[in-house]
Design a protein around this motif. Sequence first.
Motif, PDB file in Angstrom:
ATOM      1  N   UNK A  14      -2.705 -19.339  -6.139  1.00 11.31           N
ATOM      2  CA  UNK A  14      -1.705 -19.157  -5.085  1.00 11.31           C
ATOM      3  C   UNK A  14      -0.941 -17.845  -5.292  1.00 11.31           C
ATOM      4  N   UNK A  15      -0.553 -17.584  -6.534  1.00  9.82           N
ATOM      5  CA  UNK A  15       0.155 -16.339  -6.854  1.00  9.82           C
ATOM      6  C   UNK A  15      -0.743 -15.132  -6.602  1.00  9.82           C
ATOM      7  N   UNK A  16      -2.017 -15.252  -6.942  1.00 12.07           N
ATOM      8  CA  UNK A  16      -2.970 -14.178  -6.714  1.00 12.07           C
ATOM      9  C   UNK A  16      -3.093 -13.874  -5.215  1.00 12.07           C
ATOM     10  N   UNK A  17      -3.181 -14.923  -4.403  1.00 13.23           N
ATOM     11  CA  UNK A  17      -3.246 -14.735  -2.953  1.00 13.23           C
ATOM     12  C   UNK A  17      -1.995 -14.032  -2.433  1.00 13.23           C
ATOM     13  N   UNK A  18      -0.830 -14.448  -2.941  1.00 13.76           N
ATOM     14  CA  UNK A  18       0.430 -13.832  -2.514  1.00 13.76           C
ATOM     15  C   UNK A  18       0.467 -12.351  -2.874  1.00 13.76           C
ATOM     16  N   UNK A  19       0.027 -12.036  -4.088  1.00  9.75           N
ATOM     17  CA  UNK A  19       0.019 -10.642  -4.532  1.00  9.75           C
ATOM     18  C   UNK A  19      -0.993  -9.808  -3.752  1.00  9.75           C
ATOM     19  N   UNK A  21      -1.868 -10.287  -0.641  1.00  8.96           N
ATOM     20  CA  UNK A  21      -1.267 -10.010   0.667  1.00  8.96           C
ATOM     21  C   UNK A  21      -0.214  -8.908   0.561  1.00  8.96           C
ATOM     22  N   UNK A  22       0.569  -8.934  -0.511  1.00  9.46           N
ATOM     23  CA  UNK A  22       1.591  -7.909  -0.706  1.00  9.46           C
ATOM     24  C   UNK A  22       0.954  -6.530  -0.846  1.00  9.46           C
ATOM     25  N   UNK A  23      -0.107  -6.447  -1.638  1.00 10.74           N
ATOM     26  CA  UNK A  23      -0.806  -5.168  -1.817  1.00 10.74           C
ATOM     27  C   UNK A  23      -1.411  -4.710  -0.494  1.00 10.74           C
ATOM     28  N   UNK A  24      -1.979  -5.637   0.237  1.00 14.58           N
ATOM     29  CA  UNK A  24      -2.563  -5.301   1.537  1.00 14.58           C
ATOM     30  C   UNK A  24      -1.499  -4.750   2.490  1.00 14.58           C
ATOM     31  N   UNK A  29       1.124  -0.064   5.067  1.00 16.71           N
ATOM     32  CA  UNK A  29       2.330   0.753   5.253  1.00 16.71           C
ATOM     33  C   UNK A  29       2.080   2.195   4.809  1.00 16.71           C
ATOM     34  N   UNK A  30       1.418   2.361   3.671  1.00 13.39           N
ATOM     35  CA  UNK A  30       1.132   3.698   3.153  1.00 13.39           C
ATOM     36  C   UNK A  30       0.240   4.475   4.116  1.00 13.39           C
ATOM     37  N   UNK A  31      -0.783   3.814   4.653  1.00 14.71           N
ATOM     38  CA  UNK A  31      -1.673   4.488   5.600  1.00 14.71           C
ATOM     39  C   UNK A  31      -0.929   4.911   6.862  1.00 14.71           C
TER      40      UNK A  31
END
Length: 41
Positions: A14-19, A21-24, A29-31
Amino acid sequence: MGTKQLKELKGLQKENDRLRRAVSDLTLDKLILSEAAREND
């Protein structure tokens, strides 16, 4: 695998999925910001 280990694994997934999504979101945003900066040159 014990019950405790399964609960821990599920929590980590669950934490991995959350992270992910955050990175995505941050990558998008960066693009967007990079494109906007190019248009202003």
